[in-house]
Design a protein around this motif. Structure first.
Motif, PDB file in Angstrom:
ATOM      1  N   GLU A 208      97.323  69.135  31.679  1.00 54.91           N
ATOM      2  CA  GLU A 208      98.163  68.087  32.249  1.00 54.91           C
ATOM      3  C   GLU A 208      99.542  68.653  32.584  1.00 54.91           C
ATOM      4  O   GLU A 208     100.082  69.468  31.829  1.00 54.91           O
ATOM      5  CB  GLU A 208      98.333  66.931  31.256  1.00 54.91           C
ATOM      6  CG  GLU A 208      97.048  66.162  30.956  1.00 54.91           C
ATOM      7  CD  GLU A 208      96.580  65.317  32.128  1.00 54.91           C
ATOM      8  OE1 GLU A 208      97.407  65.036  33.021  1.00 54.91           O
ATOM      9  OE2 GLU A 208      95.389  64.946  32.146  1.00 54.91           O
ATOM     10  N   PRO A 209     100.141  68.223  33.711  1.00 57.18           N
ATOM     11  CA  PRO A 209     101.482  68.696  34.052  1.00 57.18           C
ATOM     12  C   PRO A 209     102.528  68.066  33.139  1.00 57.18           C
ATOM     13  O   PRO A 209     102.296  67.031  32.520  1.00 57.18           O
ATOM     14  CB  PRO A 209     101.654  68.229  35.493  1.00 57.18           C
ATOM     15  CG  PRO A 209     100.804  66.987  35.575  1.00 57.18           C
ATOM     16  CD  PRO A 209      99.617  67.255  34.689  1.00 57.18           C
ATOM     17  N   SER A 210     103.687  68.721  33.077  1.00 59.25           N
ATOM     18  CA  SER A 210     104.811  68.123  32.355  1.00 59.25           C
ATOM     19  C   SER A 210     105.537  67.149  33.273  1.00 59.25           C
ATOM     20  O   SER A 210     105.190  67.000  34.451  1.00 59.25           O
ATOM     21  CB  SER A 210     105.773  69.209  31.882  1.00 59.25           C
ATOM     22  OG  SER A 210     106.426  69.799  32.998  1.00 59.25           O
ATOM     23  N   ASP A 211     106.559  66.515  32.770  1.00 61.18           N
ATOM     24  CA  ASP A 211     107.341  65.578  33.583  1.00 61.18           C
ATOM     25  C   ASP A 211     108.158  66.290  34.652  1.00 61.18           C
ATOM     26  O   ASP A 211     108.578  65.670  35.629  1.00 61.18           O
ATOM     27  CB  ASP A 211     108.282  64.766  32.691  1.00 61.18           C
ATOM     28  CG  ASP A 211     107.527  63.817  31.766  1.00 61.18           C
ATOM     29  OD1 ASP A 211     106.387  63.455  32.108  1.00 61.18           O
ATOM     30  OD2 ASP A 211     108.092  63.453  30.715  1.00 61.18           O
ATOM     31  N   THR A 212     108.365  67.601  34.460  1.00 60.70           N
ATOM     32  CA  THR A 212     109.268  68.334  35.369  1.00 60.70           C
ATOM     33  C   THR A 212     108.569  69.394  36.212  1.00 60.70           C
ATOM     34  O   THR A 212     109.147  69.883  37.178  1.00 60.70           O
ATOM     35  CB  THR A 212     110.385  69.017  34.563  1.00 60.70           C
ATOM     36  OG1 THR A 212     109.795  69.909  33.596  1.00 60.70           O
ATOM     37  CG2 THR A 212     111.248  67.984  33.849  1.00 60.70           C
ATOM     38  N   SER A 213     107.333  69.765  35.866  1.00 60.37           N
ATOM     39  CA  SER A 213     106.685  70.869  36.579  1.00 60.37           C
ATOM     40  C   SER A 213     105.170  70.749  36.504  1.00 60.37           C
ATOM     41  O   SER A 213     104.622  70.345  35.469  1.00 60.37           O
ATOM     42  CB  SER A 213     107.114  72.215  35.981  1.00 60.37           C
ATOM     43  OG  SER A 213     106.386  73.278  36.561  1.00 60.37           O
ATOM     44  N   PRO A 214     104.473  71.159  37.587  1.00 60.43           N
ATOM     45  CA  PRO A 214     103.010  71.195  37.547  1.00 60.43           C
ATOM     46  C   PRO A 214     102.474  72.461  36.870  1.00 60.43           C
ATOM     47  O   PRO A 214     101.262  72.572  36.666  1.00 60.43           O
ATOM     48  CB  PRO A 214     102.626  71.166  39.025  1.00 60.43           C
ATOM     49  CG  PRO A 214     103.758  71.848  39.713  1.00 60.43           C
ATOM     50  CD  PRO A 214     104.998  71.470  38.942  1.00 60.43           C
ATOM     51  N   GLN A 215     103.337  73.406  36.523  1.00 55.72           N
ATOM     52  CA  GLN A 215     102.885  74.671  35.943  1.00 55.72           C
ATOM     53  C   GLN A 215     102.497  74.497  34.479  1.00 55.72           C
ATOM     54  O   GLN A 215     103.206  73.846  33.711  1.00 55.72           O
ATOM     55  CB  GLN A 215     103.968  75.744  36.070  1.00 55.72           C
ATOM     56  CG  GLN A 215     104.217  76.180  37.502  1.00 55.72           C
ATOM     57  CD  GLN A 215     105.202  77.333  37.601  1.00 55.72           C
ATOM     58  OE1 GLN A 215     106.042  77.543  36.720  1.00 55.72           O
ATOM     59  NE2 GLN A 215     105.111  78.107  38.670  1.00 55.72           N
ATOM     60  N   VAL A 216     101.347  75.090  34.115  1.00 58.09           N
ATOM     61  CA  VAL A 216     100.842  75.053  32.743  1.00 58.09           C
ATOM     62  C   VAL A 216     100.360  76.452  32.371  1.00 58.09           C
ATOM     63  O   VAL A 216     100.064  77.280  33.237  1.00 58.09           O
ATOM     64  CB  VAL A 216      99.692  74.043  32.576  1.00 58.09           C
ATOM     65  CG1 VAL A 216     100.189  72.619  32.822  1.00 58.09           C
ATOM     66  CG2 VAL A 216      98.535  74.373  33.511  1.00 58.09           C
TER      67      VAL A 216
END
Length: 244
Positions: A208-216
């Motif tokens: 799942e992405p974070s609130d600030t970035s799609p990077q995981v």
């Protein structure tokens, strides 16, 4: 069915030739599919249809009833090079194309004027735009694709859900991801760096992405380097037993 194989020509007014296997006897000829060259040719999972996509200058996508040498649907796939076309292995009437700066999601839809091809161009959003040489469909209908920078993208509903990097925020591969392949219950990725990485599809699906970035971050299950020096992996295949 394994009873036929197809070859797309390159040249002026190229054809697609369908041959019987193993006799290699010419069985059908598909004409007027593109002006200069075919960039990809794929049978549907049930073997009844064929998708072809042309290169410059027309980039035409055709869906054929190849047994009768007739066109079912025809449209322009994109305005730049298209590298791949494939039918969904699980969802009837769904296709995918990819190439220069794009992934496109297609539906064969019934409208009041008849059957149409409706294509949705994937939106990269906050993720850097990339040429796409490899993609595969996950079991729930999401799509996993590779990028020029070596990361992997998970698409959901035509949008990038997450961009997958290795632990330490490093790209999965050094350079273009050329191959994504189902091998049993694992996904294999490879490409310009000559490495073959094995991934857990269940772990990818849970990202799942974070609130600030799609990077995981996610590390592969295993890693193998193919050969020595500059080895570029462009394709994969399994033997009939599935062991190799």
């Amino acid at each position: 069915s394994g009873e036929y194989f197809a070859v797309g020509e390159k040249g002026v007014q190229p054809n697609v030739y369908v041959y019987e296997w193993p006799s290699r006897k010419l069985h059908r000829v598909l004409t007027n599919g593109t002006e200069r060259a075919f960039s990809d040719v794929r049978f549907s999972p049930d073997g009844k249809m064929m998708a072809t996509v042309g290169s410059a200058p027309d980039y035409l996508l055709h869906i054929w009833d190849w047994a009768t040498e007739s066109v079912l649907l025809r449209t322009k796939a994109f305005s730049q090079e298209v590298f791949n076309v494939s039918f969904s292995p699980r969802f009837e009437g769904t296709l995918y194309t990819s190439g220069t700066g794009h992934v496109r999601f297609w539906k064969m839809a019934s409208t009041f004027t008849g059957l149409k091809l409706q294509g949705e161009i994937g939106k990269f959003g906050a993720t850097e735009l990339s040429d796409t040489s490899a993609y595969l469909e996950l079991k729930d209908g999401k799509v996993l694709s590779g990028t020029e920078s070596g990361s992997l993208l998970v698409w959901d509903g035509g949008l990038v859900k997450v961009e997958v990097l290795r632990k330490g925020w490093k790209p999965c591969h050094a350079g273009m991801v050329e191959v994504l392949w189902w091998h049993g219950e694992q996904i294999l990725s490879s490409g310009q760096d000559g490495k073959v990485l094995a991934w857990d599809p269940a772990a990818i699906d849970l990202l799942e992405p974070s609130d600030t970035s799609p990077q995981v971050e996610l590390d592969p299950l295993s890693e193998v380097q193919i050969g020595e020096g500059q080895v570029r992996v462009r394709t994969m295949e399994t033997d009939p037993t599935g062991e190799l």
